[in-house]
Design a protein around this motif. Structure first.
Motif, PDB file in Angstrom:
ATOM      1  N   VAL A 195      -7.943   0.593 -25.485  1.00 52.35           N
ATOM      2  CA  VAL A 195      -6.859   0.860 -24.538  1.00 52.35           C
ATOM      3  C   VAL A 195      -7.350   1.790 -23.438  1.00 52.35           C
ATOM      4  O   VAL A 195      -8.020   2.790 -23.708  1.00 52.35           O
ATOM      5  CB  VAL A 195      -5.649   1.486 -25.253  1.00 52.35           C
ATOM      6  N   ILE A 196      -7.001   1.456 -22.209  1.00 54.96           N
ATOM      7  CA  ILE A 196      -7.246   2.307 -21.044  1.00 54.96           C
ATOM      8  C   ILE A 196      -5.890   2.817 -20.584  1.00 54.96           C
ATOM      9  O   ILE A 196      -4.999   2.032 -20.271  1.00 54.96           O
ATOM     10  CB  ILE A 196      -7.947   1.507 -19.922  1.00 54.96           C
ATOM     11  N   ARG A 197      -5.727   4.120 -20.570  1.00 64.44           N
ATOM     12  CA  ARG A 197      -4.437   4.725 -20.194  1.00 64.44           C
ATOM     13  C   ARG A 197      -4.472   5.128 -18.725  1.00 64.44           C
ATOM     14  O   ARG A 197      -5.440   5.753 -18.262  1.00 64.44           O
ATOM     15  CB  ARG A 197      -4.160   5.953 -21.061  1.00 64.44           C
ATOM     16  N   ILE A 198      -3.412   4.792 -18.020  1.00 69.39           N
ATOM     17  CA  ILE A 198      -3.270   5.157 -16.608  1.00 69.39           C
ATOM     18  C   ILE A 198      -2.005   5.976 -16.447  1.00 69.39           C
ATOM     19  O   ILE A 198      -0.985   5.693 -17.085  1.00 69.39           O
ATOM     20  CB  ILE A 198      -3.237   3.899 -15.722  1.00 69.39           C
ATOM     21  N   ASP A 203       1.329   4.341 -17.915  1.00 67.55           N
ATOM     22  CA  ASP A 203       2.351   5.198 -18.525  1.00 67.55           C
ATOM     23  C   ASP A 203       2.840   6.245 -17.532  1.00 67.55           C
ATOM     24  O   ASP A 203       2.932   7.433 -17.845  1.00 67.55           O
ATOM     25  CB  ASP A 203       1.792   5.871 -19.777  1.00 67.55           C
ATOM     26  N   ILE A 204       3.185   5.799 -16.312  1.00 70.60           N
ATOM     27  CA  ILE A 204       3.549   6.762 -15.268  1.00 70.60           C
ATOM     28  C   ILE A 204       4.926   7.380 -15.469  1.00 70.60           C
ATOM     29  O   ILE A 204       5.287   8.321 -14.763  1.00 70.60           O
ATOM     30  CB  ILE A 204       3.483   6.119 -13.862  1.00 70.60           C
ATOM     31  N   PHE A 205       5.703   6.877 -16.442  1.00 71.32           N
ATOM     32  CA  PHE A 205       7.046   7.419 -16.652  1.00 71.32           C
ATOM     33  C   PHE A 205       7.109   8.407 -17.812  1.00 71.32           C
ATOM     34  O   PHE A 205       8.194   8.743 -18.292  1.00 71.32           O
ATOM     35  CB  PHE A 205       8.037   6.274 -16.897  1.00 71.32           C
ATOM     36  N   ASN A 233       3.388  -1.393 -19.500  1.00 67.89           N
ATOM     37  CA  ASN A 233       3.762   0.010 -19.687  1.00 67.89           C
ATOM     38  C   ASN A 233       4.743   0.063 -20.841  1.00 67.89           C
ATOM     39  O   ASN A 233       5.667  -0.737 -20.921  1.00 67.89           O
ATOM     40  CB  ASN A 233       4.324   0.677 -18.429  1.00 67.89           C
ATOM     41  N   SER A 234       4.508   0.990 -21.760  1.00 70.01           N
ATOM     42  CA  SER A 234       5.198   0.908 -23.040  1.00 70.01           C
ATOM     43  C   SER A 234       6.136   2.068 -23.335  1.00 70.01           C
ATOM     44  O   SER A 234       7.101   1.902 -24.075  1.00 70.01           O
ATOM     45  CB  SER A 234       4.174   0.802 -24.179  1.00 70.01           C
ATOM     46  N   GLY A 235       5.898   3.249 -22.790  1.00 72.65           N
ATOM     47  CA  GLY A 235       6.758   4.389 -23.100  1.00 72.65           C
ATOM     48  C   GLY A 235       8.175   4.164 -22.627  1.00 72.65           C
ATOM     49  O   GLY A 235       9.136   4.182 -23.399  1.00 72.65           O
ATOM     50  N   LEU A 236       8.344   3.976 -21.326  1.00 72.82           N
ATOM     51  CA  LEU A 236       9.592   3.529 -20.713  1.00 72.82           C
ATOM     52  C   LEU A 236       9.227   2.334 -19.857  1.00 72.82           C
ATOM     53  O   LEU A 236       8.635   2.473 -18.792  1.00 72.82           O
ATOM     54  CB  LEU A 236      10.236   4.636 -19.873  1.00 72.82           C
ATOM     55  N   ALA A 255      -7.817   9.683  -9.829  1.00 71.75           N
ATOM     56  CA  ALA A 255      -7.864   8.703  -8.745  1.00 71.75           C
ATOM     57  C   ALA A 255      -6.777   9.028  -7.729  1.00 71.75           C
ATOM     58  O   ALA A 255      -5.969   9.942  -7.928  1.00 71.75           O
ATOM     59  CB  ALA A 255      -7.675   7.293  -9.298  1.00 71.75           C
ATOM     60  N   GLY A 256      -6.761   8.280  -6.633  1.00 75.72           N
ATOM     61  CA  GLY A 256      -5.809   8.561  -5.562  1.00 75.72           C
ATOM     62  C   GLY A 256      -4.371   8.282  -5.928  1.00 75.72           C
ATOM     63  O   GLY A 256      -3.456   8.801  -5.284  1.00 75.72           O
ATOM     64  N   SER A 257      -4.134   7.457  -6.947  1.00 75.80           N
ATOM     65  CA  SER A 257      -2.785   7.121  -7.404  1.00 75.80           C
ATOM     66  C   SER A 257      -2.941   6.272  -8.658  1.00 75.80           C
ATOM     67  O   SER A 257      -4.049   5.830  -8.995  1.00 75.80           O
ATOM     68  CB  SER A 257      -2.025   6.323  -6.336  1.00 75.80           C
ATOM     69  N   ALA A 258      -1.829   6.002  -9.341  1.00 80.18           N
ATOM     70  CA  ALA A 258      -1.886   5.090 -10.476  1.00 80.18           C
ATOM     71  C   ALA A 258      -2.251   3.681 -10.012  1.00 80.18           C
ATOM     72  O   ALA A 258      -2.974   2.957 -10.701  1.00 80.18           O
ATOM     73  CB  ALA A 258      -0.547   5.077 -11.210  1.00 80.18           C
TER      74      ALA A 258
END
Length: 453
Positions: free
Chosen positions: A292-295, A270-272, A236-239, A164-167
């Protein structure tokens, strides 16, 4: 250009008035005729003037300055709401210090790799710069995303990734597909402020659940699910943004059990992930893209200008999201952007850049925490990666008032309540450590705290 624009704006040149000839204006302003030609060409392109063959250049109706119908009140101070940080940071003057923004400074970005990637793209087939993008985005970049997700122990097939064009656009697509006005969506409290604004745009209702050092408060989460019957959980869960916390495996396991029993879905932004020293346990890892849908995105570590994001989900949802993206923008993201991003990602230099970035952020994080501590501002926790510190203000200090006091002094801060749907975080503030390398934010904070104290 400025001279003619000024004459039009002041009303000395009205619509349909003829402009001075090129030769006459060149003499009048002591410039070359070619300079006047270029200025007239630019003003024509803007629509302020137009040429008439054999007659010269004339002011168009677009050059008319409308007279105000009523006297306007003095501008009101902007409300400190979820849009506040974005407005201030995006529209700030170049010299503004922006420890409240969410991105890295330009000199922290891999510009040499990006420029090399752009040159590679421009040497390729002309169709990359002229044609629509494929409906699911560049096949090469999708394969790269698939490989990276598999390295994070996420099992998926080749038809489970959409570019996609961005998160942000990816999240908007997911909301368009999954939500209807009035639907309930659980969000963390605090959470990324744009989650709130996007849900508001889709007329969904955000249900806040307190977020701890290990993830959402499970008792509060379960109670909210029972009370509100939500459609989604957005996180968002990673960071985590803004706290920098990482979801623990125990909390993740309990959370997915509640989600399954309640027939909910999860959208995990999960952009980080590229800021993490080691991959974290995420909901998508444990769930396998069933509920779950991951972005994800590449704007934080490569370029916010060549924006490209992605969605990973089960094949049927990807099919529906692809059709939705075609309906909205007729095709996938720009091929120039996706090919340039892929060129950076596939270069050996990107891995080295990330290693340097992690070390640099670690150094700035420790230095910023020490200097803020001297002012009585203390991190709630020390994140294992990423650019953010979520900090507690000194007793009795409002982070909203502090941010408002800093803005006229050329410093954009991120007060806690822009991240809190319940407005319960006025005693907290998020700092981007990559923007804390000079003395100005600390001096502004020190002066403001003395005034408020």
């Amino acid at each position: 250009m400025a001279d003619i624009r000024g004459r039009i704006g002041a009303g000395r040149l009205a619509p349909n008035d003829r402009l001075p000839s090129i030769r006459r204006l060149a003499v009048e302003l002591s410039v070359s005729p070619s300079t006047v030609v270029e200025a007239y060409d630019r003003l024509s392109a803007e629509g302020l003037i137009r040429p008439r063959p054999g007659s010269g250049f004339f002011v168009t109706e677009a050059g008319r300055t409308p007279a105000p119908l009523v006297r306007l009140d003095p501008p009101r101070a902007p409300e400190v709401d979820p849009f506040w940080v974005a407005r201030q940071a995006l529209d700030a003057d170049p010299g503004t210090s922006k420890p409240g923004c969410g991105w890295l400074p330009p000199d922290w970005m891999p510009t040499a790799l990006l420029h090399a990637g752009m040159r590679n793209v421009l040497r390729q087939a002309t169709s990359l710069t002229t044609d629509y993008g494929p409906s699911r985005g560049s096949a090469g970049l999708r394969r790269f995303v698939e490989t990276r997700l598999r390295q994070q122990s996420i099992t998926l097939s080749e038809d489970q990734v959409l570019l996609a064009g961005s998160a942000t656009q990816a999240l908007d697509l997911a909301c368009r597909l999954l939500l209807r006005p009035g639907d309930r969506v659980i969000v963390d409290d605090p959470c990324y402020f744009n989650f709130q604004t996007l849900l508001r745009a889709h007329q969904a209702i955000a249900i806040p659940v307190p977020y701890t050092e290990n993830g959402p408060d499970i008792a509060a989460f379960e109670a909210a699910v029972a009370r509100e019957t939500p459609r989604l959980y957005l996180t968002n869960s990673g960071l985590h943004n803004p706290t920098g916390a990482t979801l623990s495996p125990q909390v993740a396991f309990q959370l997915l059990g509640i989600v399954a029993r309640s027939d909910m879905l999860v959208v995990e932004d999960d952009i980080f992930s590229d800021f993490e020293p080691e991959p974290a346990i995420t909901l998508a890892t444990l769930d396998g893209l069933s509920r779950v849908i991951r972005i994800g995105s590449f704007s934080k570590t490569i370029s916010a200008s060549l924006r490209t994001g992605f969605i990973a989900a089960d094949p049927e949802r990807i099919r529906l999201l692809t059709d939705l993206q075609v309906a909205i923008q007729f095709g996938g993201p720009s091929q120039v952007a996706t090919e340039a991003i892929q060129s950076v990602l596939s270069s050996g230099g990107y891995r080295k850049y990330l290693e340097q970035l992690h070390r640099r952020l670690d150094t700035e994080r420790r230095a910023t925490a020490t200097r803020l501590g001297d002012l009585g501002i203390h991190p709630v926790l020390m994140p294992r990666g990423g650019p953010y510190l979520w900090c507690r203000m000194p007793d009795g200090v409002s982070s909203t008032a502090l941010a408002q006091a800093a803005l006229p002094q050329g410093v954009v801060l991120a007060p806690g309540n822009v991240f809190s749907p319940s407005l319960s975080a006025d005693g907290f503030m998020r700092f981007n450590v990559s923007h804390m390398g000079d003395i100005r934010p600390f001096r502004v904070l020190e002066r403001a705290l003395k005034t408020m104290g």
